[in-house]
Design a protein around this motif. Structure first.
Motif, mmCIF file in Angstrom:
data_model
loop_
_atom_site.group_PDB
_atom_site.id
_atom_site.type_symbol
_atom_site.label_atom_id
_atom_site.label_comp_id
_atom_site.label_asym_id
_atom_site.label_seq_id
_atom_site.Cartn_x
_atom_site.Cartn_y
_atom_site.Cartn_z
ATOM 1 N N ASP A 669 -28.781 -10.049 33.797
ATOM 2 C CA ASP A 669 -28.854 -9.784 32.360
ATOM 3 C C ASP A 669 -30.024 -8.857 32.045
ATOM 4 O O ASP A 669 -29.896 -7.886 31.289
ATOM 5 N N GLN A 670 -31.165 -9.179 32.619
ATOM 6 C CA GLN A 670 -32.375 -8.393 32.339
ATOM 7 C C GLN A 670 -32.222 -6.954 32.833
ATOM 8 O O GLN A 670 -32.667 -6.013 32.195
ATOM 9 N N TRP A 671 -31.540 -6.819 33.973
ATOM 10 C CA TRP A 671 -31.326 -5.472 34.519
ATOM 11 C C TRP A 671 -30.476 -4.621 33.586
ATOM 12 O O TRP A 671 -30.842 -3.484 33.263
ATOM 13 N N ILE A 672 -29.333 -5.142 33.114
ATOM 14 C CA ILE A 672 -28.445 -4.333 32.270
ATOM 15 C C ILE A 672 -29.097 -4.037 30.927
ATOM 16 O O ILE A 672 -28.907 -2.960 30.357
ATOM 17 N N ILE A 673 -29.890 -4.977 30.417
ATOM 18 C CA ILE A 673 -30.610 -4.730 29.155
ATOM 19 C C ILE A 673 -31.593 -3.574 29.344
ATOM 20 O O ILE A 673 -31.712 -2.681 28.496
ATOM 21 N N GLY A 674 -32.286 -3.557 30.467
ATOM 22 C CA GLY A 674 -33.224 -2.471 30.748
ATOM 23 C C GLY A 674 -32.513 -1.141 30.945
ATOM 24 O O GLY A 674 -32.966 -0.095 30.461
ATOM 25 N N ARG A 792 -34.848 -6.272 41.908
ATOM 26 C CA ARG A 792 -33.948 -7.280 42.475
ATOM 27 C C ARG A 792 -32.504 -6.777 42.453
ATOM 28 O O ARG A 792 -31.739 -7.021 43.394
ATOM 29 N N MET A 793 -32.135 -6.084 41.375
ATOM 30 C CA MET A 793 -30.764 -5.594 41.280
ATOM 31 C C MET A 793 -30.500 -4.507 42.317
ATOM 32 O O MET A 793 -29.423 -4.465 42.922
ATOM 33 N N GLU A 794 -31.478 -3.648 42.538
ATOM 34 C CA GLU A 794 -31.299 -2.609 43.549
ATOM 35 C C GLU A 794 -31.170 -3.226 44.929
ATOM 36 O O GLU A 794 -30.355 -2.781 45.755
ATOM 37 N N ALA A 795 -31.969 -4.270 45.203
ATOM 38 C CA ALA A 795 -31.875 -4.961 46.487
ATOM 39 C C ALA A 795 -30.516 -5.640 46.634
ATOM 40 O O ALA A 795 -29.901 -5.619 47.713
ATOM 41 N N LYS A 797 -27.672 -4.713 45.123
ATOM 42 C CA LYS A 797 -26.657 -3.674 45.338
ATOM 43 C C LYS A 797 -26.638 -3.233 46.796
ATOM 44 O O LYS A 797 -25.573 -3.018 47.387
ATOM 45 N N ASP A 798 -27.826 -3.085 47.370
ATOM 46 C CA ASP A 798 -27.923 -2.658 48.758
ATOM 47 C C ASP A 798 -27.267 -3.687 49.675
ATOM 48 O O ASP A 798 -26.559 -3.328 50.630
ATOM 49 N N MET A 799 -27.468 -4.968 49.346
ATOM 50 C CA MET A 799 -26.875 -6.014 50.174
ATOM 51 C C MET A 799 -25.346 -6.010 50.039
ATOM 52 O O MET A 799 -24.633 -6.182 51.026
ATOM 53 N N VAL A 800 -24.839 -5.835 48.819
ATOM 54 C CA VAL A 800 -23.394 -5.770 48.608
ATOM 55 C C VAL A 800 -22.798 -4.632 49.427
ATOM 56 O O VAL A 800 -21.772 -4.788 50.109
ATOM 57 N N ASN A 801 -23.428 -3.477 49.360
ATOM 58 C CA ASN A 801 -22.917 -2.320 50.109
ATOM 59 C C ASN A 801 -22.956 -2.580 51.611
ATOM 60 O O ASN A 801 -22.047 -2.167 52.342
ATOM 61 N N ALA A 802 -24.010 -3.265 52.065
ATOM 62 C CA ALA A 802 -24.123 -3.561 53.494
ATOM 63 C C ALA A 802 -22.998 -4.487 53.941
ATOM 64 O O ALA A 802 -22.381 -4.279 55.002
#
Length: 938
Positions: A669-674, A792-795, A797-802
């Protein structure tokens, strides 16, 4: 309000435009405490129809208007149509010709009535089309450049300029269209390269056996020669300076003169000077104070007696011309004269020659430089009683040099200055019937009286019978006044105070001089203010291959056809009906079938507008591609479907409207708000700097990639598994972010955003107005950007892609779920597991201090090591991989043989060779991966 299952733009567009217009939303609020924003519509031809260039610049203008309106500015977009003198008169004359009638048969008054009838019938077409595009113009202020108000102002401006000594009547060389019988502007002249000839003609030197050879592309104007010129530094011919030459076919003698205009290296080094029939020769003749000999009638036929004038316009008498050419059209006279020159031994040779031939854009007839009596505005003279001590041109140059008027892109300033610094007096008269008739009257002796009315002119000529000037004003004269003629000038109105200068003018580069510069001249001269602060110059809309759109090429696209869609056969009929050249119909039909084999699908206005906005890179021309429009139609569908999903999950539930209840925001939530704050700032900056391409890119990436593809998917987990405070926070976030995103998108895509906003706004506590177009523009709050949540969101996303890459490497189909082991010391990664299970189709996710000893592949994500544990049927998988390897090897062999074939790489089209090389690399990479997978199985 329940949303339909699919986005159908037609009904939505018509319904909402009617609501907006009837509600008066397009009108300025005239609150003087708020900043004002005004934009003038470049007035299209009243009888014209919308084309892609209109759709492009109107998307930009409407986007700006909606943006500033949402900011709360006192906003006015002022629409109008131009009477388009030549274009409109030609249309009506053609209609009459079909009935076997000419305008001269009717007489001036009856013909003008016919034009007004045609204007009233067809004049609303383009404004209705503008409504289809969604243009939020203030229709209550719509003007026509020949309505009573504008006619009065045009007359007032003319009279004032005349009284200031800045308008005069004189004999000058102008572009003349013999078929139309009028002077035309440079913009109405198309110069295209054509095959022609260069005739080399002997001119005998008087009192000598010597001759000089003059090369010319227009031997028929020889009758009006006044001199032959050489370059002053040409040593070959210095002995001839001051000598007289016999002018062939005429019996006249003309001098040899020296002028820098002559290029000694071109042709023979001799140039015939014909000031009455060539613009360059006119300047040479003026420098040497020669006479001007007009040998041509206004119908481009040779006269029996040439009229001789001085450069001050005085009549110096007449000269008899050879009777053999009298009455012949110039093209026929040329043939006759060339034959006579050859018979007299004066034609040396004829060489093929490429030359630029000026033709009228409306008639196709050759434009003749013609010496005629015309009305002019003095561009470099200071008006009588003008305290500034500056000419109209100087004021306009100062406006740009001082920065009061800014060109965007800035390089167009150079074009503007080049024109302004080489300016000639402006020919404002046209020999037409449709237009603003010049407010000047003549007595029996030819003396002129200028006035606001016949009564005013008559008062200056008591007892005399007056006849009004037949000429009308150049269309650009009245359109140059629109920055103030549309706002109540000469009265000091609230609109004039609020909207002059306007914020920006959006226009094409081809009319910088014809319209932009003249608006600056007229507005600074009559109001003391600049007409606009910014001039945004956009490029031309071309077809997908970069060709200019032309009816004759069959590649013109009607924006309304793109909005509504049209089947192939109606499209062909539309394009081949009513052609000026009917013989072009088969060619146009063939081109249409090639471009649109299945017709044009409906894209809707929003998709068209978003396509145009995405193309709006500063100053660049646009190659319109249907695939791009199709992509943005899909974007509309994506936004529609995402909103439907959101509504199904939050409607009737607590979306955080009660601020007193607890809210627990996840890092998602905090990520999308930012990210929303950053998008708000980026879109705002893009619109402020006229970078619609960047605004569209930011909106697209935020809504499609971040909101739909990431946040909406992750919100499903939070809505299913979170506690009450977490679910409330997510529902609040998902609707509020969507509501703001709709407002951000509204200036570019007004219809779909209005329809969706009406559903979303109540849940987001944002329905403080009845329409999104009157809602407040989103303002970024940088404090809401959470750096930790972003990290945290970037980390994540990286894990999802991995994990997704692992699934691909292992050949795990989308229907197969598998457990994930995560080797990490960071226990906060446990927060990722519920999301990973959804996005990566996992049965579970387990955090371990160390991965199990296994042959399964491992991926690295940050400090974590990831392993998917899948039991694979080794025999079956080996068989499948072996089969895939065989296919890849066969394709590789085929491509390798093709590329190694002698001569293929050198002779084949470059794009085909590049495609084959790319496919070779692709199959090589695929083969390597397949072999790697089979090795792991072993």
């Amino acid at each position: 309000m329940e949303l339909a299952k699919s986005f159908e733009p037609g009904d939505i567009e018509r319904r909402w435009y009617t609501i907006w217009e009837n509600a008066g939303y397009f009108q300025p609020h005239m609150d003087s405490d708020k900043p004002s924003f005004c934009i003038q519509l470049p007035p299209p031809n009243v009888t014209g129809t919308l084309h892609m260039g209109h759709a492009f610049n109107q998307t930009i203008m409407d986007g700006l208007t909606r943006y500033y309106r949402m900011k709360g500015d006192n906003t006015a977009w002022i629409p109008g149509t131009d009477h388009a003198g030549i274009a409109t008169q030609i249309v009506v004359e053609r209609q009459l010709a079909e009935q076997g009638v000419s305008r001269h048969d009717l007489g001036r008054e009856a013909f003008i009535d016919k034009v007004w009838e045609w204007k009233n019938v067809s004049g609303g077409t383009i404004t209705q089309q503008m409504r289809r595009v969604g243009c939020s113009v203030d229709w209550s202020r719509e003007y026509f450049t020949m309505d009573d108000t504008r006619a009065g102002i045009v007359t007032e401006v003319f009279v004032r300029l005349y009284e200031q000594g800045l308008i005069y009547r004189g004999k000058r060389l102008v572009n003349w269209d013999p078929k139309l019988g009028t002077a035309v502007s440079d913009l109405e002249v198309l110069s295209e390269e054509e095959d022609g000839s260069m005739w080399h003609i002997r001119y005998p030197v008087v009192g000598s056996d010597e001759t000089v050879v003059v090369a010319t592309t227009r031997p028929e104007t020889l009758l009006g020669d006044v001199a032959v010129a050489i370059n002053p530094t040409d040593e070959r011919y210095q002995h001839l300076l001051g000598k007289m030459l016999e002018l062939p076919l005429t019996g006249r003698q003309i001098p040899v003169i020296a002028d820098d205009y002559v290029d000694a290296a071109f042709g023979t080094g001799f140039v015939k000077i014909t000031p009455a029939h060539d613009f360059n020769d006119y300047q040479v003749g003026k420098r040497h104070n020669t006479s001007l000999i007009n040998v041509m009638s206004l119908q481009a036929t040779i006269l029996d007696k040439a009229q001789v004038f001085g450069f001050d316009g005085s009549a110096l008498g007449t000269i008899e011309l050879p009777a053999a050419y009298a009455g012949l059209h110039t093209s026929d006279a040329r043939k006759k004269m060339v034959a006579d020159l050859e018979a007299q031994g004066l034609l040396v040779e004829v060489k093929p020659h490429k030359l630029m031939v000026p033709r009228g854009d409306r008639t196709g007839s050759v434009i003749e430089p013609m010496l005629t009596d015309q009305w002019f505005v003095a561009m470099t003279k200071v008006g009588e009683g003008d305290a500034s001590g500056k000419s109209i041109t100087e004021k306009a140059i100062d406006a740009v040099e001082s920065g009061q008027v800014r060109f965007i892109p800035e390089n167009w300033v150079n074009t503007y200055n080049q024109w302004m610094n080489n300016i000639q007096d402006w020919c404002i008269s046209r020999q037409l019937w449709w237009g603003h008739q010049i407010p000047a009257w003549y007595d029996e002796d030819g003396k002129v009286y200028v006035g606001r009315s016949l009564e005013e002119a008559q008062a200056k000529a008591p007892g005399k019978t007056l006849r009004r000037d037949d000429d009308v004003l150049d269309t650009w004269f009245s359109s140059a006044l629109v920055p103030f003629s549309t706002l109540g000038w000469p009265e000091d109105t609230p609109e004039l105070r609020a909207f002059v200068p306007s914020q920006v003018l959006v226009t094409g580069y081809e009319i910088i001089f014809f319209w932009v510069a003249r608006m600056i001249m007229m507005t600074t001269h009559f109001t003391g203010k600049v007409p606009f602060k910014d001039v945004y110059i956009h490029g031309m809309v071309r077809d997908h291959e970069g060709k200019k759109m032309s009816k004759s090429e069959g590649n013109v696209i009607d924006p309304v056809d793109l909005i509504d869609g049209i089947a192939l056969q109606p499209l062909v009929e539309k394009r081949t009906t009513g052609l000026r050249r009917p013989e072009k119909a088969p060619q146009i039909a063939k081109a249409t079938e090639k471009l649109f084999p299945e017709g044009i699908p409906p894209f809707g206005s929003d998709a068209l507008r978003f396509t145009m906005a995405s193309y709006a890179t500063l100053g660049r021309s646009v190659n319109f591609d249907f695939k791009r429009a199709e992509g943005y139609r899909n974007f509309c569908n994506k936004l529609w479907n995402a909103t439907r999903f959101v509504m199904m999950n939050v409607e009737g539930k607590d979306c955080g409207q009660d601020e007193s209840l607890p809210l627990e925001y996840s890092f998602v939530d905090q990520w999308i708000i930012g990210r929303l704050q950053q998008a708000e700032a980026d879109v705002t900056n893009a619109l402020e700097t006229y970078r619609f391409d960047l605004a569209a890119q930011t909106i697209y990436e935020f809504i499609w990639n971040e909101y739909c593809d990431w946040y909406v998917e992750l919100a499903k987990v939070q809505l299913q598994n979170g506690n009450e405070a977490q679910q409330r926070a997510t529902r609040r976030t998902i609707v509020r972010v969507l509501e703001v995103a709709l407002r951000l998108t509204h200036p570019i895509m007004p219809f779909i955003t209005e329809e969706l906003w009406q559903t979303v706004a109540p849940l987001a506590n944002a329905n403080k107005t009845d329409s999104i177009m009157m809602a407040a523009w989103p303002v970024a709050v940088p404090e809401k950007i959470n750096a930790e949540a972003n990290a945290r969101m970037e980390a994540f996303k990286d894990m999802v892609n991995a994990v997704r890459n692992l699934r691909g490497e292992m050949g795990i189909g989308p229907a197969v779920k598998a457990p994930l082991f995560i080797e990490t010391a960071d226990q906060t990664l446990a927060d990722y597991v519920p999301y990973l299970k959804l996005l990566c189709r996992l049965t579970d996710g387990t955090l371990l201090a160390k991965l199990p000893e296994d042959d399964s592949p491992v991926a690295i994500s940050g400090d974590a090591r990831l392993m998917l544990k899948v039991e694979v049927d080794k025999a079956a998988e080996t068989a499948r991989l072996t089969k895939e390897i065989g296919k890849a090897e066969a394709e590789l062999a085929k491509l390798t043989a093709k590329l190694e074939k002698p001569g293929y790489v050198d002779k084949a089209p470059a794009h085909l060779v590049e495609r084959d090389k790319a496919q070779l690399a692709e199959f090589s990479d695929k083969l390597e991966k397949l072999k790697g997978q089979i090795e792991k199985l072993k």
